[in-house]
Design an enzyme around this catalytic site. Structure first.
Site, PDB file in Angstrom:
ATOM      1  N   ASP A 256      16.122  29.721  -4.122  1.00 49.44           N
ATOM      2  CA  ASP A 256      17.316  30.161  -4.838  1.00 49.44           C
ATOM      3  C   ASP A 256      18.075  28.939  -5.357  1.00 49.44           C
ATOM      4  OD1 ASP A 256      19.414  31.664  -5.741  1.00 49.44           O
ATOM      5  OD2 ASP A 256      20.197  32.215  -3.772  1.00 49.44           O
ATOM      6  N   ASP A 260      17.859  27.003  -9.539  1.00 51.48           N
ATOM      7  CA  ASP A 260      19.026  26.777 -10.403  1.00 51.48           C
ATOM      8  C   ASP A 260      19.131  25.305 -10.798  1.00 51.48           C
ATOM      9  OD1 ASP A 260      19.752  29.416 -10.413  1.00 51.48           O
ATOM     10  OD2 ASP A 260      21.865  29.016  -9.990  1.00 51.48           O
TER      11      ASP A 260
END
Ligand code: NAD
Length: 366
Positions: A256, A260
């Site tokens: 996660d 990004d």
């Protein structure tokens, strides 16, 4: 590995905001590719998110799940509206557009998320890293486990010795690790044959299991070079020397965060395709960006992340490697001359095009 069958059933979720505009261009490109490479595509339109709420009152219907399951793969634009102004966000959370996305991922058993970071030669200016680092080239994919780990483990908050104490459990089973590791090794075989497992095996028991499973599987993939990296070091190496990565495999929370970071490394949000894969060859393919309600209906959206997602679908779910490569090459050649507003800068020597114009240029280049 080319399958016998050359007639594919593709679920199409246009979605909300810019979704219908970018999907229309991806479908044009797919049609041209199918014509050139001699296969047939049947499109099955389906509703998800805001458009499903408008029509049926809920963001995901049983019909959409059944239709999606009947397809070889699903291509999606994006879903959702402006949370500040859209009436969809007056609904309770389980009836909002995003609940539809979580629901379909679960219903289709999508456990592996792939986010591709590729710095195109002609877009090097968009890279926030130092010129000499960008010059080494950036082309990697992060495989993030989507359905296990800390986000799905047991959670509790209790009173202990007069103060609140919160616990989240990080658990993985061997089979959960193995099924995504297979996807990672297979991806590496389709790419530059390098796999980096990112973990925290110096302190986490679950990470030690990841290492054990992945290293035992490495014997079955002698051509793939496997290395192991702690997540803190990986976060640093992604900006220090991203050229060293090909396939990064990691658990849910690390993925996660790192994915990004990875999207920033290549600069433009309009360029990043993604895939969520299930057991077997089925997958759902979509751009990494959202539905951009601020520019919807203005012919300003960059359709390339969706077009590149369609290329990933041809490669990963349909085994049409040659066609996938043709789309990627076409995108690269078109970028030399044409740019949508998100990519365009003053005096870059390229011509401005809109969403439909960019789709048209890619079709012509195939
Ligand atoms: P966003 O990605 O939609 O937009 C962020 C910014 O990037 C905006 O300025 C937008 O105009 C721009 N942008 C995004 N895609 C672009 C493209 N293809 N071409 C040019 N510019 C582009 O993120 P957001 O504004 O935070 O979210 C908008 C909606 O999208 C929300 O409802 C959110 O929940 C939803 N969303 C959906 C998905 C999905 O469908 N998987 C993913 C992320 C966000």
């Amino acid at each position: 590995m080319r399958k016998e069958k050359r007639n594919y059933r593709i679920g199409v979720i246009a979605g909300d905001g810019i979704g219908p505009e970018i999907i229309a261009q991806a479908v044009r490109v797919l049609d041209r590719t199918a014509e050139k490479f001699g296969f047939a595509l049947d499109y099955v339109p389906m509703d998800l998110g805001g458009c499903s709420i408008d029509r049926y009152g809920i963001p995901l219907t049983e019909e959409t799940v059944t239709l999606a399951k009947s397809c070889d793969a699903v291509l999606m634009g994006s879903i959702g509206g402006d949370p500040k102004t859209s009436p969809w966000y007056q609904l309770e959370p389980s009836r909002r557009p995003e609940a539809g996305l979580l629901g379909i991922r679960k219903a289709l058993g999508l456990f592996a998320n792939l986010r591709f970071s590729n710095l195109y030669e002609d877009l090097k200016d968009a890279c926030p890293l130092r010129e000499d680092i960008a010059a080494e080239g950036i082309d990697f994919v992060i495989l993030r486990e989507l359905t296990g780990g800390l986000y799905f483990g047991e959670k509790k908050t209790e009173m202990v010795n007069g103060e609140e104490r919160a616990t989240d459990v990080l658990a993985y089973s061997e089979s959960e690790i193995r099924r995504i590791a297979v996807k990672a090794f297979d991806s590496a075989m389709l790419r530059r044959k390098k796999l980096t497992l990112v973990d925290k095996a110096n302190v986490l028991e679950s990470s030690r299991l990841w290492r054990k499973v992945v290293s035992s599987m490495a014997e079955d993939y002698p051509e793939v070079e496997v290395d192991y990296m702690y997540v803190d070091n990986a976060a640093m190496q992604l900006v220090r020397r991203p050229s060293q990565f090909d396939v990064i495999l990691t658990e849910n929370m690390f993925g996660d965060i790192l994915s990004d970071e990875a999207s920033m490394v290549v600069g433009s949000i309009g360029m990043q395709p993604s895939a969520s894969l299930a057991e077997g060859s089925f997958g759902l393919y979509e751009p990494s960006h959202g539905s951009a309600p601020d520019i919807a209906g203005q012919d300003r959206a960059n359709p390339l992340a969706t077009i590149l997602s369609a290329a990933c679908m041809l490669r990963y779910s349909l085994g049409e490697e040659e066609a996938a490569g043709a789309i990627e090459s076409a995108v690269m050649s078109v970028l030399k001359q044409y740019r949508t507003p998100d990519l365009k800068s003053e005096g870059d020597g390229t011509l401005a095009v809109g969403t439909a114009g960019m789709g048209e240029k890619v079709v012509q280049a195939i």
